[in-house]
Design a protein around this motif. Structure first.
Motif, PDB file in Angstrom:
ATOM      1  N   ALA A 175      25.635  66.977  22.999  1.00  0.00           N
ATOM      2  CA  ALA A 175      25.064  67.546  24.162  1.00  0.00           C
ATOM      3  C   ALA A 175      23.576  68.037  24.018  1.00  0.00           C
ATOM      4  CB  ALA A 175      26.093  68.586  24.565  1.00  0.00           C
ATOM      5  N   ASN A 176      22.745  68.211  24.949  1.00  0.00           N
ATOM      6  CA  ASN A 176      21.513  68.605  24.836  1.00  0.00           C
ATOM      7  C   ASN A 176      21.702  70.098  24.718  1.00  0.00           C
ATOM      8  OD1 ASN A 176      20.179  66.480  25.248  1.00  0.00           O
ATOM      9  ND2 ASN A 176      20.547  66.245  27.548  1.00  0.00           N
ATOM     10  N   GLN A 177      20.912  70.956  24.252  1.00  0.00           N
ATOM     11  CA  GLN A 177      20.975  72.112  23.925  1.00  0.00           C
ATOM     12  C   GLN A 177      21.138  72.966  25.417  1.00  0.00           C
ATOM     13  OE1 GLN A 177      18.317  74.070  21.171  1.00  0.00           O
ATOM     14  NE2 GLN A 177      19.222  72.579  19.405  1.00  0.00           N
ATOM     15  N   ASP A 178      20.265  72.542  26.349  1.00  0.00           N
ATOM     16  CA  ASP A 178      20.296  73.124  27.823  1.00  0.00           C
ATOM     17  C   ASP A 178      21.930  72.924  28.493  1.00  0.00           C
ATOM     18  OD1 ASP A 178      20.190  70.417  28.349  1.00  0.00           O
ATOM     19  OD2 ASP A 178      18.272  70.618  29.278  1.00  0.00           O
ATOM     20  N   GLN A 179      22.715  72.025  27.813  1.00  0.00           N
ATOM     21  CA  GLN A 179      23.912  71.730  28.387  1.00  0.00           C
ATOM     22  C   GLN A 179      25.036  72.768  27.728  1.00  0.00           C
ATOM     23  OE1 GLN A 179      24.286  67.568  27.569  1.00  0.00           O
ATOM     24  NE2 GLN A 179      24.270  67.282  29.905  1.00  0.00           N
ATOM     25  N   ALA A 183      27.060  74.863  33.199  1.00  0.00           N
ATOM     26  CA  ALA A 183      27.715  73.587  33.774  1.00  0.00           C
ATOM     27  C   ALA A 183      26.721  72.756  34.221  1.00  0.00           C
ATOM     28  CB  ALA A 183      28.684  73.909  34.926  1.00  0.00           C
ATOM     29  N   SER A 184      26.823  71.337  34.071  1.00  0.00           N
ATOM     30  CA  SER A 184      25.625  70.119  34.260  1.00  0.00           C
ATOM     31  C   SER A 184      26.305  69.156  34.677  1.00  0.00           C
ATOM     32  CB  SER A 184      24.859  69.942  33.030  1.00  0.00           C
ATOM     33  OG  SER A 184      24.090  68.961  33.296  1.00  0.00           O
ATOM     34  N   ARG A 185      25.662  68.281  35.696  1.00  0.00           N
ATOM     35  CA  ARG A 185      26.318  67.151  36.378  1.00  0.00           C
ATOM     36  C   ARG A 185      26.087  66.039  35.376  1.00  0.00           C
ATOM     37  NH1 ARG A 185      28.038  66.554  41.696  1.00  0.00           N
ATOM     38  NH2 ARG A 185      27.785  68.401  42.904  1.00  0.00           N
ATOM     39  N   GLU A 186      25.082  66.096  34.293  1.00  0.00           N
ATOM     40  CA  GLU A 186      24.695  65.271  33.490  1.00  0.00           C
ATOM     41  C   GLU A 186      25.840  65.071  32.308  1.00  0.00           C
ATOM     42  OE1 GLU A 186      21.926  63.242  33.351  1.00  0.00           O
ATOM     43  OE2 GLU A 186      21.696  64.170  35.253  1.00  0.00           O
ATOM     44  N   PRO A 187      26.303  63.660  32.048  1.00  0.00           N
ATOM     45  CA  PRO A 187      27.245  63.620  31.105  1.00  0.00           C
ATOM     46  C   PRO A 187      26.904  64.029  29.792  1.00  0.00           C
ATOM     47  CG  PRO A 187      26.182  61.490  31.421  1.00  0.00           C
ATOM     48  CD  PRO A 187      25.773  62.429  32.800  1.00  0.00           C
ATOM     49  N   ARG A 188      27.849  64.441  29.038  1.00  0.00           N
ATOM     50  CA  ARG A 188      28.042  64.491  27.619  1.00  0.00           C
ATOM     51  C   ARG A 188      28.212  63.278  26.853  1.00  0.00           C
ATOM     52  NH1 ARG A 188      29.070  70.671  25.694  1.00  0.00           N
ATOM     53  NH2 ARG A 188      27.958  71.842  27.617  1.00  0.00           N
TER      54      ARG A 188
END
Length: 484
Positions: A175-179, A183-188
């Motif tokens: 994951a990106n550190q900002d995730q 919660a994020s809609r961007e997938p891990r």
């Protein structure tokens, strides 16, 4: 004596404990030859375990190709030396080595105690491994994120008991550190790797088996669990409701997903059993869930029609003392995987669980059809002196370490699992005279160990086969202590 057949002598040797075998083999050449039989060493661990199921399962899980009498004798000898040293009035490591870790948020001491895994936090998504059988313990890269600019957020592994030498499946969530905490809609990115060892060269090598997207953030504790072809993932949606997702990452139905929502309470630990039932641990209860199949397409949005699942079994206990984090031991399987055992403590009480396993089914349609006569989980417990916010506990199969932050003193305890309850009656505070050495007929021992360093964050790990203990020191270095 010459008239006694060899098979009768082998039977006699298998009834002996470890010291008797060593003493008897020195009397004559014939006894020495008999003592080299495979059957003798398959039974020799009884002296260590007193028939504890964990030790029995550990030896039975050794791959057939490694079950030579010579290798088993080495294993049992190391375990005996470790037990004697650990249980002595003054446990003393034969060697202490220090090494610089990667300072990531995930570490693991692999079974057998030779290799140690550590993740990085430098946006490279790397996993390092360390070989404890070398004089200079240095990091070597095992895995690097194939997509770049990500770090490892979660890691779990499962050992292939049919392979020799060591092989295991390794699941990594990038994951990106900002995730990490939002919660994020961007997938891990979820990946599963096959790792193979080369003991002769002291190396591990990894090949990626599958990469797929996953959604929603996962907690800091243990959000992943591998069992065979299936991967369990714990995540949280916008409403902070725990969501368990079971992915089939390998096999004919690769890519299928069973997703269901639990009651809205935070979870600390999840485990996937071989029969695909799920154990969840929170700060006040342990729950057991039957396999629930609700296929749907992975998405950051939880379908509103997704039904909530109810546990098939619940065990409630008082919340942790001063909101301490729980310590949960890894699952240990009984003979032929007929039962799973684990332990946890909540700062005031240590609980021991034994869960009978159902025969596994390859057919996904039959995953939720469990035998009606399956035995209910068994629980035993014992009260401990309440721990403070600076105390920590490491749980092994039969060995326990209790330590305090920024001190060099720790309490070692050992006891067979089947008599853990009786043994732990002696395992109260750390300030009385009994801390020096306590023994019961069950061979329970508690002793005080003084390390040559101050521990940091209570990070202790123990491997009971090799007799190696790993600890994070106050100055952020790692130390490995060789007790056998």
């Amino acid at each position: 004596m010459d008239d006694i057949p060899d098979d009768v002598l082998v039977e006699i040797f298998t009834s002996l404990d470890f010291p008797s075998i060593i003493a008897l083999r020195l009397t004559c050449r014939r006894f020495y030859s008999i003592s080299k039989s495979l059957a003798v060493w398959l039974d020799a661990f009884r002296w260590i375990s007193q028939d504890a199921e964990e030790w029995r399962s550990q030896l039975e899980n050794i791959p057939q190709a490694s079950r030579s009498a010579e290798e088993l004798e080495k294993l049992v000898t190391r375990m005996v030396r470790f037990e004697r040293n650990w249980s002595s009035t003054r446990p003393t490591p034969q060697r202490v080595a220090y090494f610089e870790g990667a300072h990531g948020n995930r570490t693991a001491l692999l079974p057998g105690g030779r290799w140690f895994l550590s993740t990085t936090m430098d946006k490279s998504g790397r996993v390092f491994y360390y070989d404890f059988e070398t004089q200079d313990i240095a990091p070597r890269t095992l895995v690097e994120c194939p997509l770049g600019d990500r770090d490892v957020w979660a890691m779990t592994f499962t050992v292939d008991q049919t392979a020799s030498p060591l092989e295991f499946d390794l699941a990594l969530e990038f994951a990106n550190q900002d995730q990490f905490f939002v919660a994020s809609r961007e997938p891990r990115v979820m990946s599963v790797w096959r790792v193979k060892s080369d003991p002769a060269n002291g190396t591990l090598s990894a090949n990626v088996m599958r990469i797929f997207p996953v959604y929603r953030r996962t907690p800091v504790q243990q959000p992943l669990s591998l069992s065979g072809d299936w991967l369990l993932r714990l995540s949280y949606g916008q409403s902070y409701s725990p969501i368990l997702t079971v992915h089939r990452w390998r096999g004919q139905q690769e890519g299928s997903v069973a997703d269901f929502i639990l009651l809205p309470q935070p979870l600390e630990n999840v485990s996937l059993l071989p029969d695909l039932r799920i154990i969840t641990v929170s700060h006040s209860r342990v729950e057991l869930y039957a396999p629930a199949i609700h296929p749907w397409k992975p998405s950051p949005i939880v379908p509103p029609t997704l039904p909530r699942s109810s546990p098939t079994w619940v065990f409630e206990y008082p919340p942790p003392h001063r909101l301490l984090q729980l310590s949960v031991s890894r699952l240990v399987y009984g003979r032929k995987k007929t039962a799973a055992m684990f332990a946890l403590h909540n700062g005031e009480t240590l609980f021991n669980f034994r869960i009978a396993l159902a025969p596994t089914a390859d057919d996904t349609d039959n995953l939720s059809k469990l035998p009606a006569d399956l035995q209910e989980p068994q629980v035993s417990s014992v009260s401990l002196r309440p721990m403070t916010g600076l105390e920590f506990m490491c749980l092994g199969s039969s060995h326990t370490i209790r330590s305090s932050l920024n001190t060099n003193a720790a309490i070692f305890a050992t006891f067979p699992q089947h008599s853990r309850l009786r043994a732990l009656r002696w395992f109260s505070g750390a300030g009385d005279e009994q801390d020096k050495l306590v023994g019961t007929p069950a061979r329970a021992v508690k002793t005080k160990f003084v390390a040559p360093f101050e521990s940091g964050a209570g990070r202790w790990m123990v491997d009971e086969q090799s007799g190696r203990v790993v600890c994070l020191t106050k100055d952020r270095k790692w130390a490995v202590l060789y007790f056998a």
